[in-house]
Design a protein around this motif. Structure first.
Motif, mmCIF file in Angstrom:
data_model
loop_
_atom_site.group_PDB
_atom_site.id
_atom_site.type_symbol
_atom_site.label_atom_id
_atom_site.label_comp_id
_atom_site.label_asym_id
_atom_site.label_seq_id
_atom_site.Cartn_x
_atom_site.Cartn_y
_atom_site.Cartn_z
ATOM 1 N N GLY A 1 -20.377 -28.470 30.338
ATOM 2 C CA GLY A 1 -21.486 -28.759 31.238
ATOM 3 C C GLY A 1 -22.152 -27.521 31.796
ATOM 4 N N GLU A 2 -23.408 -27.680 32.170
ATOM 5 C CA GLU A 2 -24.154 -26.666 32.915
ATOM 6 C C GLU A 2 -24.730 -27.341 34.141
ATOM 7 N N SER A 3 -24.184 -26.980 35.311
ATOM 8 C CA SER A 3 -24.567 -27.613 36.571
ATOM 9 C C SER A 3 -24.336 -29.119 36.525
ATOM 10 N N ALA A 4 -23.217 -29.505 35.954
ATOM 11 C CA ALA A 4 -22.799 -30.904 35.936
ATOM 12 C C ALA A 4 -21.434 -31.006 36.601
ATOM 13 N N ILE B 1 -12.607 -19.945 26.850
ATOM 14 C CA ILE B 1 -13.092 -20.888 25.842
ATOM 15 C C ILE B 1 -14.606 -20.769 25.638
ATOM 16 N N SER B 2 -15.304 -20.124 26.583
ATOM 17 C CA SER B 2 -16.747 -19.927 26.403
ATOM 18 C C SER B 2 -17.152 -18.486 26.713
ATOM 19 N N ALA C 1 -11.940 -25.072 32.465
ATOM 20 C CA ALA C 1 -12.537 -23.739 32.460
ATOM 21 C C ALA C 1 -13.788 -23.630 33.324
ATOM 22 N N ALA C 2 -14.019 -22.384 33.746
ATOM 23 C CA ALA C 2 -15.287 -21.974 34.334
ATOM 24 C C ALA C 2 -16.189 -21.505 33.190
ATOM 25 N N GLN C 3 -17.279 -22.211 32.994
ATOM 26 C CA GLN C 3 -18.177 -21.911 31.877
ATOM 27 C C GLN C 3 -18.748 -20.492 31.983
#
Length: 655
Positions: free
Chosen positions: A419-422, A589-590, A479-481
């Motif tokens: 997600g991005e801002s989800a 992971i990202s 995780a923290a994206q």
């Protein structure tokens, strides 16, 4: 109501070898929602039910109340496959019957009985005493789900490998007069030798009636050793098959069942068991999604539904997104579901639309019972789900929004949520009100979000929540994206409201928390702002001696285990020329190794891009600074995480 002593059967004779500590897996090939182990004739319908007593903290859970017979029974729950089977331990020196209500009579005439009223069956039976450790409950009932009276019998095939020492398998069966038991001897199916026992139910089983249980308990003798267990391989198979026929036209059960199905002999039993094993294997194979949705299974009249296909699960999402809350209704899984679907010409699998949406006020308020089945390969991301879930629209997970809901008996395997801002949670993104998450396992999964919340079970929790027997295992990463250190990341819950009340009971958390420390801003006292093995951000703090620590007054833990592995030993290197000079050595992971979350890869003292351990530092720059992740929850910017909590056992495999 008479009390009946249990009939214990030693399948062979006395063993003479010494006991060793061994572990063996039991596999019972039976699922209550299927007809795998049910055979019927004459327009008869039955369901085979299997139960066990509920255990908490190593002890049976008592109802605490006397039943109609004056006994205090234990709480029953659905039998779980793959129970570990260890050789029994006789703590009192020999086998005893249950005497918790005061009887000291080891002959089985004690006053404590396990009654079956919880599953709608009559009577009670005496079980092995609690001093006999490692006994496995397997209470096999049959329910008449049709409209005709029925006779039935249950064939029990107990694996007894060739070469097994005599007297090692003990079986506790129901000695009530309603059953006639026959030992049919040995038969070999698929190269495996079994001992056959047949319980013929002599009474008429009326519509909606549940029989007394036939099989009750099994255990391995204390004399069982490693060599004995090797004969079983990976599983000890105990197969129960029930057959039923109408009563009309027959004088008794034995005559009716023999006429309908034939005698229970090696030839017929081989056919029945082989068919059961084949159907059980089919039962395990998941239904694979074709990318469409099916809502034809739903109607406005029924209050209970069983989902058997991936398309029906997608249809469930459509129904909730269309405004159906399912309040007062139960939706069950009846099969394993595989949500992987790659459309023609597509590079990435099709995303599964979450069931419900917080922003659009599309809420699930019912009960979702996975019945032990698995949903695998669920893929979601904010860039593909651009119809109401994109950028701040909240809600990635199997469920996007639940309120006053119960979700239980579910395995989530290989979920991929980005997600991005989800708000992201493997089971539910947002959960409000009175919610219960019970018997949930998350494995082989990845959940990541940028700037909002990511949780192993739930992204954001508000209200009064219970998490019972939930497991987020070591194969999962939360995780923290893109290395974001403002993201709230939690092994169970991403973040919770300050007024929430959270109970974690009998839970295990060993997932990796892919978090980044604020040494990237040289604010080393901030540590991991909003991350924790249990809850990412509680929103609560307490100040002790000018130090602000994360607090969780809303959290109660009972028998919770948290395990850290080597991943928690994060290290950082310092490179000049950046506002955020520290980069984490380990990849996420990202985010790749040696990558600054804001500016990508730094350059070293020689002007080379740093991508691995081959780099040179300027004088005075920190190299391999260890910032170990060791916190159960965080509390926000400028807050130290908290490493301990009452009711939590922490295991450090990284030290």
């Amino acid at each position: 109501m008479s009390k009946f002593k249990k009939a214990i059967a030693l399948l062979l004779v006395v063993a003479l070898t010494a006991a060793l500590s061994v572990s063996l897996t039991m596999a019972y090939l039976q699922h209550d929602v299927s007809d795998v182990n049910v055979m019927t004739l004459g327009n008869v319908q039955i369901e085979q039910l299997e139960q066990q007593r509920k255990v908490e903290n190593g002890a049976w859970v008592s109802t605490g109340e006397k039943d109609e017979y004056g006994y205090i029974p234990d709480v029953l729950e659905k039998f779980e496959d793959n129970n570990p089977a260890y050789p029994a331990v006789y703590q009192d020196g020999n086998v005893k019957w249950d005497d918790r209500n005061g009887s000291q009579n080891a002959s089985g005439d004690g006053s404590h009985q396990q009654s079956w009223g919880q599953v709608g069956a009559p009577g009670s039976n005496q079980l092995f005493d609690d001093s006999v450790k490692n006994v496995v409950d397997k209470f096999v009932f049959v329910k008449n789900t049709g409209r005709s009276d029925a006779y039935y019998r249950t064939i029990i095939a107990i694996e007894c490998p060739e070469g097994l020492q005599d007297g090692l398998i003990h079986v506790n069966t129901n000695g009530h007069a309603c059953f006639t038991w026959e030992d049919m001897g040995y038969a070999t199916f698929g190269g495996v030798r079994y001992f056959l026992k047949v319980a013929t139910y002599n009474y008429v089983l009326a519509p909606n009636e549940v029989s007394r249980p036939s099989l009750l308990q099994v255990y391995l003798d204390p004399k069982t050793n490693n060599e004995d267990c090797k004969l079983f391989g990976d599983e000890w198979e105990i197969i129960a098959i029930s057959q039923a026929v109408q009563t009309e036209g027959f004088a008794d059960a034995a005559t009716a069942l023999k006429a309908a199905f034939g005698a229970v002999d090696a030839t017929n039993a081989a056919q029945w068991v082989d068919a059961a094993l084949e159907e059980a294997q089919k039962e395990k194979e998941p239904d694979t999604w074709d990318g469409t949705a099916d809502t034809s299974w739903y109607n406005d009249t029924d209050t209970e539904f069983v989902i058997m296909t991936a398309e029906q699960l997608a249809g469930f999402s459509e129904l909730v997104d269309g405004g159906n809350t399912f309040e007062g209704k139960t939706v069950k899984l009846g099969k394993n579901i595989d949500l992987y679907y790659l459309a023609d010409g597509a590079e990435d699998p099709t995303c599964f639309d979450p069931i419900g949406s917080y922003r659009h006020d599309q809420i699930f308020k019912g009960t979702f019972d996975g019945q032990g089945y698995t949903i695998e390969n669920m893929s979601q991301n904010t860039w593909a789900l651009n119809t109401g879930y994109y950028y701040g629209d909240l809600g990635l997970g199997l469920f996007g929004y639940v309120e006053d809901a119960s979700i239980k008996n579910l395995v989530m395997d290989n979920a991929s949520i980005s997600g991005e801002s989800a708000i992201c949670g493997t089971v539910a993104a947002c959960a409000y009100g009175e919610c219960t998450f019970e018997n949930i396992t998350v494995k082989n999964s990845k959940v990541a979000d940028y700037q909002y919340y990511a949780g192993g079970i739930v992204g954001w929790a508000s209200g009064n929540h219970k998490y019972i027997n939930c497991n987020v295992d070591a194969s999962t990463t939360i995780a923290a994206q893109w290395g974001d250190f403002d993201n709230s990341v939690g092994g169970v819950i991403g973040g919770c409201g300050e007024s929430a009340t959270i109970l974690l009971k009998d839970c295990s958390v060993s997932c990796r928390i892919d978090a980044y420390n604020d040494v990237t801003s040289s604010y080393q006292w901030y540590a991991y702002r909003r991350c924790g093995m249990l809850i990412g951000n509680t929103g609560k703090t307490v100040t002790v001696e000018n130090r602000t620590n994360a607090a969780a007054p809303q959290l109660t833990c009972e028998n919770v285990t948290v395990t850290y592995d080597d991943w928690a030993n994060y290290t950082y290197c310092e490179f000049a020329g950046k506002n955020w000079p520290y980069v984490r050595v380990q990849a996420g992971i990202s985010n790749s190794a040696y990558s600054n979350p804001r500016y990508g890869h730094p350059t070293d003292a020689n002007g080379n891009e740093v991508v691995d351990d081959n780099h040179v530092h300027n004088d005075g720059e920190d190299h391999f600074i260890e910032c170990t992740f060791d916190q159960l929850y965080g509390g926000g910017q400028g807050v130290y995480g908290t490493a301990t909590h009452d009711g939590v056992t922490v295991v450090y495999n990284n030290k």
